[in-house]
Design a protein around this motif. Structure first.
Motif, PDB file in Angstrom:
ATOM      1  N   UNK A 254       8.265 -10.093 -16.210  1.00 44.26           N
ATOM      2  CA  UNK A 254       8.466  -8.678 -16.537  1.00 44.26           C
ATOM      3  C   UNK A 254       9.020  -7.928 -15.332  1.00 44.26           C
ATOM      4  N   UNK A 255       8.462  -8.186 -14.165  1.00 45.32           N
ATOM      5  CA  UNK A 255       8.960  -7.545 -12.941  1.00 45.32           C
ATOM      6  C   UNK A 255      10.413  -7.944 -12.686  1.00 45.32           C
ATOM      7  N   UNK A 256      10.731  -9.209 -12.869  1.00 43.06           N
ATOM      8  CA  UNK A 256      12.096  -9.694 -12.662  1.00 43.06           C
ATOM      9  C   UNK A 256      13.074  -9.002 -13.614  1.00 43.06           C
ATOM     10  N   UNK A 257      12.687  -8.867 -14.874  1.00 44.72           N
ATOM     11  CA  UNK A 257      13.549  -8.192 -15.857  1.00 44.72           C
ATOM     12  C   UNK A 257      13.731  -6.729 -15.483  1.00 44.72           C
ATOM     13  N   UNK A 258      12.663  -6.076 -15.058  1.00 38.12           N
ATOM     14  CA  UNK A 258      12.774  -4.667 -14.624  1.00 38.12           C
ATOM     15  C   UNK A 258      13.743  -4.521 -13.449  1.00 38.12           C
ATOM     16  N   UNK A 259      13.661  -5.425 -12.513  1.00 38.26           N
ATOM     17  CA  UNK A 259      14.550  -5.363 -11.349  1.00 38.26           C
ATOM     18  C   UNK A 259      16.000  -5.559 -11.782  1.00 38.26           C
ATOM     19  N   UNK A 260      16.238  -6.494 -12.688  1.00 44.48           N
ATOM     20  CA  UNK A 260      17.595  -6.708 -13.177  1.00 44.48           C
ATOM     21  C   UNK A 260      18.135  -5.478 -13.890  1.00 44.48           C
ATOM     22  N   UNK A 261      17.306  -4.835 -14.726  1.00 39.50           N
ATOM     23  CA  UNK A 261      17.739  -3.639 -15.449  1.00 39.50           C
ATOM     24  C   UNK A 261      18.002  -2.485 -14.500  1.00 39.50           C
ATOM     25  N   UNK A 262      17.108  -2.278 -13.540  1.00 37.31           N
ATOM     26  CA  UNK A 262      17.294  -1.182 -12.586  1.00 37.31           C
ATOM     27  C   UNK A 262      18.481  -1.436 -11.675  1.00 37.31           C
ATOM     28  N   UNK A 263      18.732  -2.699 -11.344  1.00 39.07           N
ATOM     29  CA  UNK A 263      19.887  -3.032 -10.519  1.00 39.07           C
ATOM     30  C   UNK A 263      21.186  -2.719 -11.219  1.00 39.07           C
ATOM     31  N   UNK A 264      21.246  -2.967 -12.526  1.00 45.07           N
ATOM     32  CA  UNK A 264      22.451  -2.662 -13.293  1.00 45.07           C
ATOM     33  C   UNK A 264      22.672  -1.164 -13.395  1.00 45.07           C
ATOM     34  N   UNK A 265      21.572  -0.395 -13.505  1.00 44.22           N
ATOM     35  CA  UNK A 265      21.689   1.057 -13.587  1.00 44.22           C
ATOM     36  C   UNK A 265      22.225   1.638 -12.283  1.00 44.22           C
TER      37      UNK A 265
ATOM     38  N   UNK B  62       0.822  -1.212   0.000  1.00 46.03           N
ATOM     39  CA  UNK B  62       0.000   0.000   0.000  1.00 46.03           C
ATOM     40  C   UNK B  62       0.855   1.260   0.000  1.00 46.03           C
ATOM     41  N   UNK B  63       2.015   1.206   0.639  1.00 42.44           N
ATOM     42  CA  UNK B  63       2.885   2.375   0.716  1.00 42.44           C
ATOM     43  C   UNK B  63       3.743   2.550  -0.532  1.00 42.44           C
ATOM     44  N   UNK B  64       3.975   1.485  -1.277  1.00 45.64           N
ATOM     45  CA  UNK B  64       4.830   1.537  -2.462  1.00 45.64           C
ATOM     46  C   UNK B  64       3.955   1.705  -3.702  1.00 45.64           C
ATOM     47  N   UNK B  65       4.120   2.809  -4.410  1.00 38.84           N
ATOM     48  CA  UNK B  65       3.271   3.121  -5.557  1.00 38.84           C
ATOM     49  C   UNK B  65       3.983   2.922  -6.887  1.00 38.84           C
ATOM     50  N   UNK B  66       5.096   2.193  -6.927  1.00 38.53           N
ATOM     51  CA  UNK B  66       5.835   2.027  -8.177  1.00 38.53           C
ATOM     52  C   UNK B  66       5.091   1.088  -9.128  1.00 38.53           C
TER      53      UNK B  66
END
Length: 85
Positions: A70-81, A20-24
């Motif tokens: 899709x969520x897993x891929x997003x996390x991997x991409x954001x982690x690399x950034x 509820x607190x995380x709106x991403x």
């Protein structure tokens, strides 16, 4: 499938309370994926009654797992950034 439905329902409920607190977008997609997988497990309960229900449950479950991918891929991409910065 009833046991799986109970477990995934609990996971979905607990994640809904904590998200509820995380709106991403990733958080919303993750919650939606869990909800879709929960729905598919509920459909599997009725699969013995109607054969078409089994096919729909499998397709629904596939959509839920694609959402998790899709969520897993997003996390991997954001982690690399964040590691580069």
């Amino acid at each position: 499938h009833i046991t799986a439905l109970l477990f995934i329902s609990l996971v979905t409920y607990e994640y809904a309370k904590t998200s509820k607190n995380n709106k991403s977008k990733s958080s919303k997609l993750l919650l939606g994926s869990f909800a879709i997988i929960t729905l598919s497990q509920a459909m599997f309960v009725f699969a013995k009654i109607a054969g078409l229900c089994y096919i729909l449950a499998e397709l629904t479950q596939l959509i839920g797992y694609i959402g998790l991918l899709i969520v897993f891929i997003r996390i991997l991409k954001n982690g690399k950034k964040t590691n580069k910065n």
